[in-house]
Design an enzyme around this catalytic site. Structure first.
Site, short mmCIF file in Angstrom:
data_model
loop_
_atom_site.label_atom_id
_atom_site.label_comp_id
_atom_site.label_asym_id
_atom_site.label_seq_id
_atom_site.Cartn_x
_atom_site.Cartn_y
_atom_site.Cartn_z
N GLU A 1 1.74 -4.78 1.93
CA GLU A 1 0.87 -6.15 1.44
C GLU A 1 2.09 -7.10 0.96
O GLU A 1 2.98 -6.40 0.43
CB GLU A 1 0.06 -5.79 0.39
CG GLU A 1 -1.27 -4.95 0.79
CD GLU A 1 -2.20 -4.51 -0.38
OE1 GLU A 1 -2.04 -5.06 -1.42
OE2 GLU A 1 -3.00 -3.70 -0.06
N LEU B 1 14.90 1.15 -4.93
CA LEU B 1 15.81 1.46 -5.96
C LEU B 1 15.77 0.62 -7.14
O LEU B 1 16.61 0.13 -7.80
CB LEU B 1 16.95 1.96 -5.53
CG LEU B 1 17.15 2.90 -4.67
CD1 LEU B 1 18.81 3.25 -4.39
CD2 LEU B 1 17.01 4.44 -5.47
N CYS C 1 -1.96 2.23 -2.64
CA CYS C 1 -1.50 3.46 -1.81
C CYS C 1 -0.92 4.54 -2.50
O CYS C 1 -1.12 5.62 -2.46
CB CYS C 1 -0.64 3.14 -0.65
SG CYS C 1 -1.44 1.86 0.65
N LYS D 1 -2.62 6.91 -5.12
CA LYS D 1 -3.57 7.77 -4.53
C LYS D 1 -3.28 8.57 -3.48
O LYS D 1 -3.74 9.72 -3.13
CB LYS D 1 -5.04 6.94 -4.09
CG LYS D 1 -4.58 6.29 -2.77
CD LYS D 1 -5.90 5.77 -2.00
CE LYS D 1 -5.72 4.89 -0.72
NZ LYS D 1 -5.26 5.53 0.42
N1 LIG Z 1 -3.57 -1.69 1.87
C1 LIG Z 1 -2.32 -1.32 2.44
O1 LIG Z 1 -1.26 -2.05 2.06
C2 LIG Z 1 -2.39 -0.43 3.15
C3 LIG Z 1 -1.18 0.14 3.71
C4 LIG Z 1 -1.14 1.18 4.82
C5 LIG Z 1 -2.51 1.83 4.97
N2 LIG Z 1 -3.53 1.84 4.17
C6 LIG Z 1 -4.59 2.44 4.26
O2 LIG Z 1 -5.54 1.92 5.31
C7 LIG Z 1 -6.82 2.29 4.84
C8 LIG Z 1 -7.60 0.94 4.41
O3 LIG Z 1 -6.89 0.48 3.46
P1 LIG Z 1 -7.37 -1.28 3.04
O4 LIG Z 1 -6.39 -1.53 1.64
O5 LIG Z 1 -7.26 -2.19 4.41
O6 LIG Z 1 -8.83 -0.98 2.46
P2 LIG Z 1 -9.95 -2.04 1.89
O7 LIG Z 1 -10.63 -1.69 0.91
O8 LIG Z 1 -9.40 -3.46 1.73
O9 LIG Z 1 -10.71 -2.46 3.26
C9 LIG Z 1 -11.60 -1.18 3.88
C10 LIG Z 1 -12.87 -1.98 4.52
O10 LIG Z 1 -13.70 -1.21 5.14
C11 LIG Z 1 -14.94 -1.46 5.24
N3 LIG Z 1 -15.85 -0.33 5.53
C12 LIG Z 1 -15.95 0.87 5.01
N4 LIG Z 1 -16.80 1.41 5.77
C13 LIG Z 1 -17.22 0.85 6.70
C14 LIG Z 1 -18.04 1.40 7.64
N5 LIG Z 1 -18.71 2.18 8.03
N6 LIG Z 1 -18.22 0.16 8.94
C15 LIG Z 1 -17.55 -0.99 8.68
N7 LIG Z 1 -16.77 -1.53 7.72
C16 LIG Z 1 -16.54 -0.51 6.80
C17 LIG Z 1 -15.14 -2.07 3.77
O11 LIG Z 1 -16.12 -2.99 3.45
C18 LIG Z 1 -13.83 -2.69 3.43
O12 LIG Z 1 -13.98 -4.13 3.82
C19 LIG Z 1 -6.73 3.20 3.60
O13 LIG Z 1 -6.92 4.51 4.09
C20 LIG Z 1 -5.45 2.81 3.04
O14 LIG Z 1 -4.91 3.92 2.28
C21 LIG Z 1 -3.51 0.59 3.17
#
Ligand SMILES: NC(=O)c1ccc[n+]([C@@H]2O[C@H](COP(=O)([O-])OP(=O)(O)OC[C@H]3O[C@@H](n4cnc5c(N)ncnc54)[C@H](O)[C@@H]3O)[C@@H](O)[C@H]2O)c1
Length: 459
Positions: free
Chosen positions: A159, A257, A267, A270
């Site tokens: 992010e 670092l 991330c 968790k």
């Molecule tokens: N945020 C980061 O920087 C980052 C980086 C790499 C990986 N990830 C991983 O990516 C995944 C998503 O993270 P995020 O931060 O984008 O999450 P987030 O909570 O911002 O977004 C998830 C979205 O999925 C939607 N959703 C859930 N179930 C659904 C369904 N059945 N149908 C339609 N929409 C649905 C929710 O409403 C929500 O808007 C996680 O596993 C996270 O660990 C996140």
């Protein structure tokens, strides 16, 4: 190519916008109708630099669209990405996979209603090793085997620099057994091949584990330098010199670092927890990652105590000005931010907390309604008994120190991100506390001894 992305959060929206920029036709799906309505009006529900222009231009070009209707989005798609959340399951720290499995089921049912070509179902969410096989089993119950393939394509974007990270990644990891899935994903990522970014093909299991191992390693690096910072304070060394001195070693590398208040964010905490749980179940415990989590949690709790010590050992009845609430700059994401551990402890100790963050305040207000939220950095510090720098947003890096001193009732700055040089604070007549650095000492001065909290003060 046509793809659908299920889940339009930080990862789904950025991935969707970037794939559409590659020329792919993308439909982003979310069950949050409000989010989709806002996106359809051209509003971006999160703060991510550059995302508004990328979404606007690709929407205008007709390559990017938003819907709550998963069935229509999946119809005729070459690949469907699952990018839903995988938060910590309450109570045990395992990854909560209910959103992933629900999405897999919905995708299977949608494909079953629409006989057609083979579709690659790709998990982009961070999921424990073995999840891809479970997704495969869910789909197998609904669809004949020649209708789908499964793949894992973990996302490494950060992010705050998510678009750059997606467009110019260090690597792309694709885990699958299927030749068709490999072909589809190879052509989706073709623009990255052209700029010679490494694309690594692995098994499903390895791809899933690469993501967790990467996050756990980075979290370990941060925790390591944080402990070295504590040692620096005890022995009069400078952690920034140590970080540079070891980071220039190619085997170590200079990134991650930066000593600070402990890692947070959506991330690392968790994912480290989920990895530890996976390892326990596999009877191959990860003692290092387990320790990293415990050391980091304790550190976040200790930070409030450091602030209290810097304020003379008691903050009851005092006002603290806090700049930065998000877990890092250039995002509005408050998930697991260190501020959520540190600031409630200060309130508990009797302080009034005035706070400002450039993008995180809407979310912070929901989680910490007791803070006094201010309009800008200088308004925050007016009449405060100390200033705490908690997140290193660029706009906090060049504060007018004369003004800071004049506005504060007591000229004390506690900088948990080492944004400033002890010398410049000393020259401005501000008592400055930072992480892992000795105080600015004039030639001939006797250094102030480390106080009980391990901080060094510059009088
Ligand atoms: N945020 C980061 O920087 C980052 C980086 C790499 C990986 N990830 C991983 O990516 C995944 C998503 O993270 P995020 O931060 O984008 O999450 P987030 O909570 O911002 O977004 C998830 C979205 O999925 C939607 N959703 C859930 N179930 C659904 C369904 N059945 N149908 C339609 N929409 C649905 C929710 O409403 C929500 O808007 C996680 O596993 C996270 O660990 C996140």
């Amino acid at each position: 190519m046509r793809i659908a992305i299920i889940g339009t959060g930080y990862v789904g929206l950025v991935s969707g916008a970037c794939f559409s920029e590659f020329g792919v036709s993308v439909t982003c799906v979310d069950m949050d109708a409000d989010k989709i309505a806002r996106l359809s009006r051209g509003e971006i529900p999160i703060f991510e630099p550059g995302l508004d222009q990328l979404v606007a231009s690709n929407t205008a070009a007709g390559r990017l669209s938003f819907t709550t209707d998963l069935k229509s989005a999946v119809k005729g798609a070459d690949a469907v990405f699952i990018a839903v959340g995988t938060p910590s399951r309450r109570g045990d720290g395992h990854a909560d996979l209910s959103y992933v499995f629900a999405a897999a089921e919905q995708i299977g049912e949608a494909l079953a209603e629409q006989p057609g070509e083979r579709t690659v179902v790709v998990t982009k969410s961070t999921v424990p090793v073995g999840t891809g096989r479970r997704v495969e089993r869910i789909l197998k119950k609904i669809l004949p085997p020649d209708r789908f393939d499964v793949a894992s394509n973990p996302e490494f974007l950060r992010e705050g620099s998510a678009i750059q990270d997606f467009m110019r990644p260090d690597r792309v990891v694709i885990g699958t057994d299927g030749e068709h899935a490999r072909t589809v994903l190879r052509s989706l990522y073709r623009p990255l091949y052209l700029v010679e970014k490494p694309v690594l093909f692995t098994s499903l299991e390895s791809a899933e584990l690469i993501k967790y191992a990467a996050n756990a390693f980075l979290a370990t690096k941060i925790t390591f330098i944080n402990e070295i910072a504590d040692l620096c304070e005890a022995v009069g060394a400078d952690v920034q010199d140590i970080a540079r001195g070891i980071g220039l070693d190619g085997r170590i590398g200079g990134k991650f670092l930066h000593a600070g208040p402990g890692f947070g964010g959506s991330c690392f905490p968790k994912d480290c927890q989920a990895l530890v749980r996976t390892a326990e179940i596999a009877k191959a415990p990860l003692a290092i990652v387990d320790t990293v989590l415990r050391v980091n949690d304790a550190r976040k709790r200790r930070m409030a105590q450091r602030i209290i010590e810097a304020c003379g050992g008691d903050v009851a009845g005092k006002t603290l000005a806090v700049l930065g609430l998000t877990f890092k700059p250039n995002t509005d994401d408050m998930r697991d931010s260190p501020s959520l551990s540190i600031l409630p402890a200060l309130l508990e100790a009797g302080a009034t907390v005035r706070a400002f963050d450039p993008e995180g305040m809407d979310e912070a207000k929901k989680q910490m309604p007791e803070l006094d939220y201010c309009g800008d950095a200088y308004e925050t510090m007016q009449g405060a008994d100390a200033l705490v720098l908690l997140t290193e947003w660029n706009e906090f890096r060049a504060l007018d120190l004369k003004r800071v001193k004049a506005l504060l009732r007591v000229p004390v700055v506690i900088d948990l991100r080492n944004i400033y040089k002890p010398e410049e604070m000393s020259a401005a007549g501000i008592a400055y506390f930072s992480i892992g650095r000795p105080p600015a000492v004039e030639p001939g001065d006797v250094p102030v001894a480390a106080n009980p909290a391990g901080l060094r003060a510059i009088a």
